[in-house]
Design a protein around this motif. Structure first.
Motif, short mmCIF file in Angstrom:
data_model
loop_
_atom_site.label_atom_id
_atom_site.label_comp_id
_atom_site.label_asym_id
_atom_site.label_seq_id
_atom_site.Cartn_x
_atom_site.Cartn_y
_atom_site.Cartn_z
N THR A 41 0.45 -1.28 0.62
CA THR A 41 -0.02 -0.73 -0.08
C THR A 41 1.15 1.09 -0.58
O THR A 41 2.05 1.37 0.88
N THR A 93 -0.72 -6.68 -2.57
CA THR A 93 -1.04 -7.30 -3.17
C THR A 93 -0.25 -7.82 -4.82
O THR A 93 0.90 -6.83 -5.03
N GLN A 107 -4.41 -10.36 -2.35
CA GLN A 107 -4.26 -9.76 -1.14
C GLN A 107 -3.48 -10.67 -0.24
O GLN A 107 -3.97 -11.53 0.30
#
Length: 112
Positions: A41, A93, A107
């Motif tokens: 992220t 991911t 994920q």
């Protein structure tokens, strides 16, 4: 254009293992080298591993070497990424890739 489909992600505690899978419905992957990438992220896309078309050569990013194993079963049109001794920093991911095309990703969350 090839459509890649990944599966097998989920939540795991540090030190645990997961195996990711990738296939391409209606598209023969057996003659093509394949790669795995990952994106945490807020970060960029990082290369994880590659395998040649017949599966007798693999290479890995330094961060995962010795813990991850990439393999393939050409008879089943499947690509795998076995991930062992997972660390919190492996949270991302994960995407399989072929000639610049990535799947939708799966994920992986590593946490206590």
């Amino acid at each position: 254009q090839v459509q890649l489909v990944e599966s097998g992600g989920g939540w795991v505690q540090p030190g645990g293992s997961l195996t990711l899978s990738c296939t391409a419905p209606g598209f023969d992957l057996s003659s093509r080298p394949m790669s795995w990438f990952r994106r945490a992220t807020g970060k960029g896309l990082d290369w994880v591993s590659l395998i040649n078309s017949i599966g007798n050569y693999t290479n890995y990013a330094t961060a995962v070497r010795g813990r991850f194993i990439m393999s393939r079963d050409n008879a089943k049109n499947m690509i795998y990424l076995q991930m062992n001794d997972l660390k919190i920093e492996d949270t991302a991911t994960y995407f399989c890739a072929q000639s610049g095309t990535l799947g939708q990703g799966t994920q992986v969350i590593v946490s206590t």
